[in-house]
Scaffold this motif. Structure first.
Motif, short mmCIF file in Angstrom:
data_model
loop_
_atom_site.label_atom_id
_atom_site.label_comp_id
_atom_site.label_asym_id
_atom_site.label_seq_id
_atom_site.Cartn_x
_atom_site.Cartn_y
_atom_site.Cartn_z
N ASN A 1 0.82 -1.21 0.00
CA ASN A 1 0.00 0.00 0.00
C ASN A 1 0.86 1.27 0.00
O ASN A 1 2.06 1.23 0.29
N LYS A 2 0.23 2.39 -0.31
CA LYS A 2 0.84 3.73 -0.29
C LYS A 2 2.00 3.85 -1.28
O LYS A 2 3.02 4.48 -0.98
N THR A 3 1.83 3.29 -2.47
CA THR A 3 2.90 3.36 -3.46
C THR A 3 3.22 4.80 -3.86
O THR A 3 4.34 5.08 -4.33
N ASP A 4 2.28 5.73 -3.66
CA ASP A 4 2.54 7.13 -4.00
C ASP A 4 3.64 7.73 -3.12
O ASP A 4 4.24 8.74 -3.49
N LEU A 5 3.92 7.11 -1.97
CA LEU A 5 4.96 7.63 -1.07
C LEU A 5 6.36 7.14 -1.42
O LEU A 5 7.34 7.64 -0.86
N ALA A 6 6.47 6.19 -2.33
CA ALA A 6 7.77 5.57 -2.61
C ALA A 6 8.86 6.60 -2.93
O ALA A 6 9.98 6.49 -2.38
N PRO A 7 8.63 7.60 -3.78
CA PRO A 7 9.71 8.56 -4.07
C PRO A 7 10.15 9.37 -2.86
O PRO A 7 11.28 9.85 -2.81
N TYR A 8 9.27 9.53 -1.89
CA TYR A 8 9.56 10.38 -0.74
C TYR A 8 10.25 9.63 0.40
O TYR A 8 10.87 10.26 1.26
N VAL A 9 10.11 8.30 0.41
CA VAL A 9 10.72 7.52 1.50
C VAL A 9 11.85 6.63 1.00
O VAL A 9 12.42 5.86 1.76
N GLY A 10 12.16 6.74 -0.29
CA GLY A 10 13.28 5.99 -0.84
C GLY A 10 13.03 4.51 -1.03
O GLY A 10 13.98 3.71 -1.02
N SER A 11 11.77 4.12 -1.21
CA SER A 11 11.44 2.71 -1.41
C SER A 11 11.49 2.35 -2.89
O SER A 11 10.97 3.08 -3.73
N ASP A 12 12.09 1.21 -3.17
CA ASP A 12 12.25 0.72 -4.54
C ASP A 12 11.13 -0.28 -4.81
O ASP A 12 11.17 -1.43 -4.34
N LEU A 13 10.12 0.14 -5.58
CA LEU A 13 8.97 -0.72 -5.83
C LEU A 13 9.34 -1.96 -6.63
O LEU A 13 8.79 -3.04 -6.41
N ALA A 14 10.26 -1.82 -7.57
CA ALA A 14 10.69 -2.99 -8.36
C ALA A 14 11.36 -4.02 -7.46
O ALA A 14 11.14 -5.23 -7.62
N ARG A 15 12.16 -3.55 -6.54
CA ARG A 15 12.79 -4.47 -5.60
C ARG A 15 11.75 -5.15 -4.72
O ARG A 15 11.84 -6.36 -4.47
N MET A 16 10.77 -4.39 -4.26
CA MET A 16 9.72 -4.98 -3.43
C MET A 16 8.94 -6.03 -4.21
O MET A 16 8.60 -7.09 -3.67
N ALA A 17 8.67 -5.76 -5.47
CA ALA A 17 7.94 -6.72 -6.30
C ALA A 17 8.75 -8.00 -6.48
O ALA A 17 8.21 -9.12 -6.39
N ALA A 18 10.05 -7.87 -6.74
CA ALA A 18 10.90 -9.05 -6.93
C ALA A 18 11.01 -9.86 -5.64
O ALA A 18 10.94 -11.09 -5.67
N ASP A 19 11.17 -9.17 -4.52
CA ASP A 19 11.29 -9.88 -3.24
C ASP A 19 9.97 -10.58 -2.88
O ASP A 19 9.97 -11.70 -2.36
N ALA A 20 8.85 -9.91 -3.15
CA ALA A 20 7.55 -10.53 -2.87
C ALA A 20 7.35 -11.77 -3.72
O ALA A 20 6.85 -12.80 -3.25
#
Length: 225
Positions: free
Chosen positions: A170-189
């Motif tokens: 959830n809250k993917t809109d915050l990724a640029p502001y908190v430094g989260s890598d969505l592609a990495r999260m998807a691969a790890d999941a």
């Protein structure tokens, strides 16, 4: 009314799909996840997306308050009689996994009071990555995490991440502001969950809950088939 259910822990089979009068009971879907991940907001969005097509109700869990239920009532996502709260008085996972009697009574009372129902959403209080629902309480479970909690959460795993029927990031809109890598999260999941589904969502856009609502509709179709 609390019906007589056999419960032997997390591995127990789901409770009988029929009510005492022979009618099919509602599909029960549990939503768990850490504090602040967006469980209540997801429940509210699901209610708005599904309430015109389905007869549904909600049970919330908090340790000492009714805060989540009161949020849903303020948002008017459902009529008040379709929202009820369980005050667990202990760690949230206790009431959804170990001693499920209070939640079972709550869902059964809802069906008696406002049924017949198609769907009951059971929201856990905020817990950690070990939170899971007893199969004697719910028929499927959604685990909600958020990108602000760290993009290493899927890699860390835990029963909620690895075994839930649906993982929601959830809250993917915050990724640029908190430094989260969505592609990495998807691969790890993917590595942790194999073929189990994962949905990335933000509720800040119109129909942000659409993919999760579609998954719920698919589960309900299978349940009633």
């Amino acid at each position: 009314m609390h019906l007589d259910h056999t419960h032997t822990g997390p591995a127990a089979v789901s409770a009988d799909a029929r009510r005492p009068d022979g009618s099919r009971r509602a599909l029960r879907i549990g939503l768990g996840g850490p504090v602040g991940s967006g469980k209540t907001a997801t429940v509210a969005a699901l209610c708005r997306a599904l309430r015109d097509q389905l007869s549904l109700a909600v049970v919330t869990n908090d340790i000492y308050t009714r805060e989540d239920a009161e949020f849903l009532l303020r948002e008017a996502v459902l009529p008040p009689e379709r929202i009820t709260a369980v005050e667990t008085g202990a760690c949230p996972h206790t009431a959804i996994r170990d001693d499920i009697s209070a939640n079972l009574e709550a869902v059964e009372d809802l069906e008696d009071a406002v049924g017949p129902l198609d769907l009951i959403l059971v929201e856990s209080g905020g817990d950690n990555l070990t939170a899971t629902f007893s199969k004697g309480l719910v028929d499927a479970q959604i685990f909600v995490i958020d990108v602000a909690g760290g993009d290493d959460i899927p890699r860390k795993g835990g029963p909620g991440v690895t075994t839930a029927d649906l993982l929601v990031v959830n809250k993917t809109d915050l990724a640029p502001y908190v430094g989260s890598d969505l592609a990495r999260m998807a691969a790890d999941a993917k590595a942790q969950r194999a073929e189990l589904p994962v949905v990335f969502q933000t509720l800040r856009v119109e129909n942000g809950v659409g993919e999760v609502a579609g998954w719920v509709r698919e589960r309900l179709a299978a349940w009633t088939a």
